[in-house]
Design a protein around this motif. Structure first.
Motif, PDB file in Angstrom:
ATOM      1  N   UNK A  38       0.820  -1.225   0.000  1.00  0.00           N
ATOM      2  CA  UNK A  38       0.000   0.000   0.000  1.00  0.00           C
ATOM      3  C   UNK A  38       0.848   1.267   0.000  1.00  0.00           C
ATOM      4  N   UNK A  39       0.237   2.331  -0.485  1.00  0.00           N
ATOM      5  CA  UNK A  39       0.845   3.657  -0.431  1.00  0.00           C
ATOM      6  C   UNK A  39       0.953   4.083   1.024  1.00  0.00           C
ATOM      7  N   UNK A  40       2.114   4.558   1.488  1.00  0.00           N
ATOM      8  CA  UNK A  40       2.235   4.989   2.891  1.00  0.00           C
ATOM      9  C   UNK A  40       1.348   6.192   3.157  1.00  0.00           C
ATOM     10  N   UNK A  41       0.588   6.124   4.224  1.00  0.00           N
ATOM     11  CA  UNK A  41      -0.303   7.206   4.604  1.00  0.00           C
ATOM     12  C   UNK A  41      -0.167   7.474   6.101  1.00  0.00           C
ATOM     13  N   UNK A  42      -0.405   8.719   6.537  1.00  0.00           N
ATOM     14  CA  UNK A  42      -0.341   9.012   7.977  1.00  0.00           C
ATOM     15  C   UNK A  42      -1.288   8.123   8.769  1.00  0.00           C
ATOM     16  N   UNK A  43      -0.804   7.622   9.904  1.00  0.00           N
ATOM     17  CA  UNK A  43      -1.653   6.802  10.750  1.00  0.00           C
ATOM     18  C   UNK A  43      -2.780   7.597  11.381  1.00  0.00           C
ATOM     19  N   UNK A  44      -2.582   8.901  11.514  1.00  0.00           N
ATOM     20  CA  UNK A  44      -3.609   9.774  12.079  1.00  0.00           C
ATOM     21  C   UNK A  44      -4.473  10.326  10.950  1.00  0.00           C
ATOM     22  N   UNK A  45      -5.739   9.934  10.847  1.00  0.00           N
ATOM     23  CA  UNK A  45      -6.586  10.391   9.742  1.00  0.00           C
ATOM     24  C   UNK A  45      -6.836  11.895   9.746  1.00  0.00           C
ATOM     25  N   UNK A  46      -6.527  12.565  10.852  1.00  0.00           N
ATOM     26  CA  UNK A  46      -6.731  14.018  10.910  1.00  0.00           C
ATOM     27  C   UNK A  46      -5.644  14.779  10.165  1.00  0.00           C
ATOM     28  N   UNK A  47      -4.536  14.119   9.818  1.00  0.00           N
ATOM     29  CA  UNK A  47      -3.456  14.777   9.075  1.00  0.00           C
ATOM     30  C   UNK A  47      -3.875  14.920   7.619  1.00  0.00           C
ATOM     31  N   UNK A  48      -3.927  16.153   7.119  1.00  0.00           N
ATOM     32  CA  UNK A  48      -4.362  16.403   5.745  1.00  0.00           C
ATOM     33  C   UNK A  48      -3.285  15.982   4.757  1.00  0.00           C
ATOM     34  N   UNK A  49      -3.689  15.295   3.707  1.00  0.00           N
ATOM     35  CA  UNK A  49      -2.780  14.918   2.630  1.00  0.00           C
ATOM     36  C   UNK A  49      -3.453  15.150   1.288  1.00  0.00           C
ATOM     37  N   UNK A  50      -2.625  15.322   0.263  1.00  0.00           N
ATOM     38  CA  UNK A  50      -3.097  15.425  -1.122  1.00  0.00           C
ATOM     39  C   UNK A  50      -2.305  14.417  -1.936  1.00  0.00           C
ATOM     40  N   UNK A  51      -2.998  13.527  -2.634  1.00  0.00           N
ATOM     41  CA  UNK A  51      -2.323  12.528  -3.458  1.00  0.00           C
ATOM     42  C   UNK A  51      -2.057  13.110  -4.841  1.00  0.00           C
TER      43      UNK A  51
END
Length: 304
Positions: A38-51
């Motif tokens: 899987x693509x690494x993603x922050x464990x905290x869903x509150x951290x904003x990301x843009x793919x």
């Protein structure tokens, strides 16, 4: 999500809707190896990301830090060109912001202008450069978008050379299997990273390489590149901070092979099944947990 006002490609045929910039980029394939990575993603869903998908790789942008939390690239060794362009030459257009993201949410030219910082490519330009000629050229050019960069010290030493040669070395090791590799990488983003020109400069970088063993089971190895200042030999400068207006003091690069679990703890990223696939044997003592790499021969690629 691509904003509706993203710039449009020049030269569109009259009477037709022009394609959005970077249209058709499918990015990193989590099933590229035939097993899920899987693509690494922050464990905290509150951290904003843009793919941000590019050709053969994807950047997971942290807008709050104006740089990537992670990047992931698929490498097909069997389809890499025998001779590529010079490793450090950017395309004619040079480095550029990604038009799918507001410029104030990515670290652009203003961060790197007139100083000693290098634009450290997270996905090296040659890594995604495989496939048909046009596809490989597009992939290499895609690596020169600012979300794929993070500030690094402008020094070159053996530890940095090891870091830059890791993908080729690991791909050669995987050649007896299917010559495919997935590489996940990024800066270690800490709240304590020193501020500079509206960003915070990361002091460490991480990388996890994944391939399939002959039995089809995934295997992973993890690495950390450290550019934190040397408090022993340069304590006065490091503790006093940089000259006003200058980049923060950075140390000489040091490269380590580390447990995959340590990368998850350093970054707070979810690496899925990869800690269980780690090839680095469990360290007997804390001092042995991080293995200092002075050459590629120091890398451990098997248990025991």
């Amino acid at each position: 999500m691509i904003p509706s006002d993203a710039p449009r490609a020049a030269g569109a045929v009259a009477g037709t809707a022009p394609e959005p910039a970077l249209a058709g980029r499918t990015g990193y394939d989590p099933h590229f190896l035939g097993v899920p990575v899987p693509l690494p993603m922050p464990g905290n869903p509150a951290v904003e990301t843009v793919l941000l998908p590019y050709t053969h790789f994807t950047v997971v942008l942290r807008p709050d830090r104006r740089m990537a939390a992670a990047a992931a690239v698929c490498i097909d060794g069997a389809r890499r060109p025998a001779d590529g362009p010079p490793a450090e030459a950017p395309p004619e257009s040079g480095w550029r912001c990604d038009p799918r993201v507001a410029e104030d949410r990515q670290a652009g030219d203003a961060v790197y202008r007139d100083n000693s910082l290098d634009k450290g490519q997270l996905v090296h330009r040659l890594a995604p450069g495989w496939g048909e000629a046009a596809e490989a050229d597009r992939a290499r050019a895609d690596t020169f978008h600012y979300p794929n960069a993070a500030p690094q010290a402008d020094v070159f030493n053996p530890a940095r050379q090891v870091w830059q040669e890791l993908e080729d070395h690991l791909l050669d090791h995987a050649a007896g299997h299917d010559r495919r590799l997935a590489v996940l990488t990024g800066p270690v983003l800490h709240d304590s990273d020193p501020p500079y020109r509206g960003i915070q400069v990361p002091l460490r970088f991480w990388k996890v390489a994944v391939f399939r063993r002959q039995d089809g089971v995934p295997a992973a190895t993890a690495y950390v590149l450290d550019q934190s200042p040397d408090l022993l030999w340069d304590a006065e400068r490091a503790l006093a901070g940089a000259t006003p207006g200058a980049p923060p003091p950075l140390g000489a690069f040091r490269t380590f092979q580390v447990p995959v679990t340590d990368v998850t703890e350093l970054t707070s990223l979810d690496l899925g099944p990869l800690p269980a696939a780690d090839l680095l044997p469990a360290a007997r003592t804390p001092q042995e947990r991080w293995r200092r790499l002075r050459s590629l021969d120091d890398i451990v690629l098997r248990h025991g």
